[in-house]
Design an enzyme around this catalytic site. Structure first.
Site, PDB file in Angstrom:
ATOM      1  N   GLU A 185      62.811  26.527 118.640  1.00 43.97           N
ATOM      2  CA  GLU A 185      62.246  26.644 119.993  1.00 43.97           C
ATOM      3  C   GLU A 185      63.280  26.298 121.067  1.00 43.97           C
ATOM      4  O   GLU A 185      63.131  25.328 121.827  1.00 43.97           O
ATOM      5  CB  GLU A 185      61.031  25.732 120.148  1.00 43.97           C
ATOM      6  CG  GLU A 185      59.918  26.071 119.197  1.00 43.97           C
ATOM      7  CD  GLU A 185      58.647  25.264 119.416  1.00 43.97           C
ATOM      8  OE1 GLU A 185      57.572  25.763 119.075  1.00 43.97           O
ATOM      9  OE2 GLU A 185      58.732  24.144 119.911  1.00 43.97           O
ATOM     10  N   GLU A 222      55.817  29.425 112.872  1.00 46.36           N
ATOM     11  CA  GLU A 222      54.927  28.265 113.070  1.00 46.36           C
ATOM     12  C   GLU A 222      53.615  28.758 113.623  1.00 46.36           C
ATOM     13  O   GLU A 222      53.599  29.527 114.586  1.00 46.36           O
ATOM     14  CB  GLU A 222      55.494  27.280 114.088  1.00 46.36           C
ATOM     15  CG  GLU A 222      56.486  26.317 113.560  1.00 46.36           C
ATOM     16  CD  GLU A 222      56.898  25.271 114.602  1.00 46.36           C
ATOM     17  OE1 GLU A 222      56.032  24.772 115.350  1.00 46.36           O
ATOM     18  OE2 GLU A 222      58.101  24.976 114.650  1.00 46.36           O
TER      19      GLU A 222
HETATM   20  C1  BG6 Z   1      56.415  23.080 117.789  1.00 51.72           C
HETATM   21  C2  BG6 Z   1      57.515  22.333 117.106  1.00 51.72           C
HETATM   22  O1  BG6 Z   1      56.635  22.949 119.143  1.00 51.72           O
HETATM   23  O2  BG6 Z   1      55.109  22.652 117.637  1.00 51.72           O
HETATM   24  C3  BG6 Z   1      57.078  21.432 115.976  1.00 51.72           C
HETATM   25  O3  BG6 Z   1      58.529  23.202 116.648  1.00 51.72           O
HETATM   26  C4  BG6 Z   1      55.767  20.761 116.340  1.00 51.72           C
HETATM   27  O4  BG6 Z   1      58.106  20.530 115.726  1.00 51.72           O
HETATM   28  C5  BG6 Z   1      54.720  21.845 116.539  1.00 51.72           C
HETATM   29  O5  BG6 Z   1      55.341  19.828 115.400  1.00 51.72           O
HETATM   30  C6  BG6 Z   1      53.343  21.323 116.830  1.00 51.72           C
HETATM   31  O6  BG6 Z   1      53.383  20.454 117.912  1.00 51.72           O
HETATM   32  P1  BG6 Z   1      52.846  18.970 117.834  1.00 51.72           P
HETATM   33  O7  BG6 Z   1      53.285  18.362 119.091  1.00 51.72           O
HETATM   34  O8  BG6 Z   1      51.382  19.079 117.732  1.00 51.72           O
HETATM   35  O9  BG6 Z   1      53.468  18.361 116.635  1.00 51.72           O
END
Ligand code: BG6
Length: 461
Positions: A166, A357
């Site tokens: 990201e 993701e």
């Molecule tokens: C993304 C990141 O922004 O979102 C991850 O690449 C992160 O590292 C994921 O864990 C989910 O966000 P969060 O803040 O709920 O862990």
């Protein structure tokens, strides 16, 4: 998964201190992540990255569990300070090389492909303190050395690479995204866009190195994705959404098309920013093989955000979308937004996509009989798979999908364990207490079936 959210073992195997090790859970977290407050290790703070989910010691069992689910690709990142503890050593740390070699061999032995992020919210503190991190052009050389070391040692196992997780997040969360802090004399925007540019040059050089050192592999780029909808048909809102989309996505223009998009010139001029870009135009022509993105939610743009209720999804604050439901943490749930995002990104860049993701951060409950009935997660995933399937039918080439985070891990935004994404539960709480025992949630069996059917028949389930 990401090294900083899972491995723990922050001071073992010769690993050096990383920016993430200085970000505590609790009230100081946000200001430190944003780079507004300097952090020093303190005995009174709890730092989730120091122990993570102890993946460093448990990876063999964890990978075996994932293999049992039928996982075809495993995503993780390499902790930069495990390979170069201070960031500027002549030779890499052998214990770090050995650790990742064995992790990757273990995955391959279970027939899993690897998608590896070189830097996932991670930079050695040695580089931050002695070189000023991404404020300094010299950091590009240190990063390229790290990247080339990874390609040389791990190229035999890894077929998919991503230079930065990201990359656009550096603009929104500067210390976690790039180890940046600010002092009052600095023009914050100038620092951010210059640092972002150096990261883009580093990414282009990593692409060149990857193609040269490990030519069978593919290397992509990655942003925190999610389209920006206009809040209304008021042209002011439409213009705002267009600009928000541009600020979020210009990174991909550089990485996938090899140059800054035309509007960035006017953007820099309007803001009076004099970014040192000119000498890098040639190297930026090294473009990626695929475009990856995370997708949790769409965003909603409005010209005057003070008029409406705000919503903070994945890092970016936008207007609350009245048509969408939200997760336990207030992130909007918008499966159709994934199809929209896929189509918009592909239409603009015409490179294969990779959803690296996607998932639901939720509060899970362990029932008295020990089971975890996460039907809400199944429901979320099912809807997003349908949207992806529709996107594929629209004609978007999708290389793959990786669910976040498969095994519960530390939340990047809040540092909590209770914001659970996994299909495998980890017994650990927000203060770091727990046995770390792994437990399968209901979603495990469901996901196993999805993988067996290659997801295509998901709408029939
Ligand atoms: C993304 C990141 O922004 O979102 C991850 O690449 C992160 O590292 C994921 O864990 C989910 O966000 P969060 O803040 O709920 O862990």
């Amino acid at each position: 998964m990401a090294a900083n959210q899972t491995e723990g073992a922050w001071d073992l195997g010769g690993r050096g201190l990383s920016n993430i090790d200085l970000i505590p859970h609790g009230p100081n977290r946000q200001e430190i992540k944003l780079g507004n407050k300097q952090s020093k290790l303190s005995d009174t703070e709890y730092y989730p990255s120091h122990t993570g989910i102890d993946f460093y010691h448990r990876y063999k069992e964890d990978i075996a569990l994932l293999a049992e689910m039928g996982l075809k690709v495993f995503r993780t990142s390499i902790s930069w300070s495990r390979i170069y503890p201070n960031g500027d050593e002549e030779t890499p740390n052998q214990a770090g090389i050995d650790y990742y070699t064995d992790l990757f061999k273990t995955c391959r032995a279970h027939n899993m492909e690897l998608l590896v992020t070189l830097a996932h919210f991670d930079i050695p503190m040695g580089i931050v303190e002695q070189y000023n991190g991404w404020k300094n052009r010299e950091t590009i050389n240190l990063y390229v050395k790290f990247a080339e070391t990874c390609f040389e040692y791990f190229g035999a196992y890894v077929n998919y690479w991503i230079p930065f997780n990201e990359i656009n997040v550096v603009l929104h969360s500067p210390f976690s995204g790039g180890g940046l802090t600010f002092d009052e004399t600095e023009n914050k925007e100038a620092v951010l866009y210059q640092a972002a540019h150096y990261m883009l040059v580093a990414s282009a050089r990593a692409v060149e190195s990857c193609h040269r050192i490990t030519p069978q592999a593919k290397i992509g780029c990655m942003i925190a994705g999610g389209s920006f909808y206009p809040y209304s048909c008021n042209p002011e809102d439409v213009w705002q959404s267009m600009n928000d989309e541009r600020t979020n996505t210009f990174f991909v223009d550089v990485q996938a098309k090899g140059k800054y998009p035309y509007y960035m010139d006017a953007f820099f001029k309007a803001k009076g920013l004099n970014i040192d870009i000119e000498s890098d135009k040639e190297i930026l022509k090294e473009t990626v093989d695929f475009v990856a993105f995370s997708y949790y939610a769409s965003r909603t743009s409005i010209a005057d955000i003070s008029r409406v209720e705000k919503n903070e999804g994945n890092i970016i604050v936008s207007a609350k979308n009245p048509y969408l439901k939200m997760s336990d943490w207030g992130w909007v749930i918008d499966p159709l937004g994934l199809r929209i995002t896929m189509n918009q990104i592909y239409e603009r860049f015409e490179k294969p996509l990779f959803v690296v993701e996607n998932g639901l951060g939720a509060k899970d409950v362990v029932e008295v009989d020990g089971t975890i009935q996460d039907d809400y997660r199944i429901d979320y995933m099912q809807q997003h798979f349908q949207a992806m399937y529709d996107g594929i039918k629209d004609g978007v080439p999708l290389l793959g999908y990786i669910s976040w985070g498969i095994i519960d891990l530390v939340s990047a935004s809040t540092g909590e364990m209770s914001k659970r994404y996994g299909m495998i539960y980890v017994d650990k709480d927000n203060a770091g207490n727990g046995t770390l025992e792994r437990k399968k949630k209901k979603s495990v069996d469901w996901y196993k079936q999805v993988i067996q059917r290659n997801g295509i028949e998901i709408q029939l389930i």
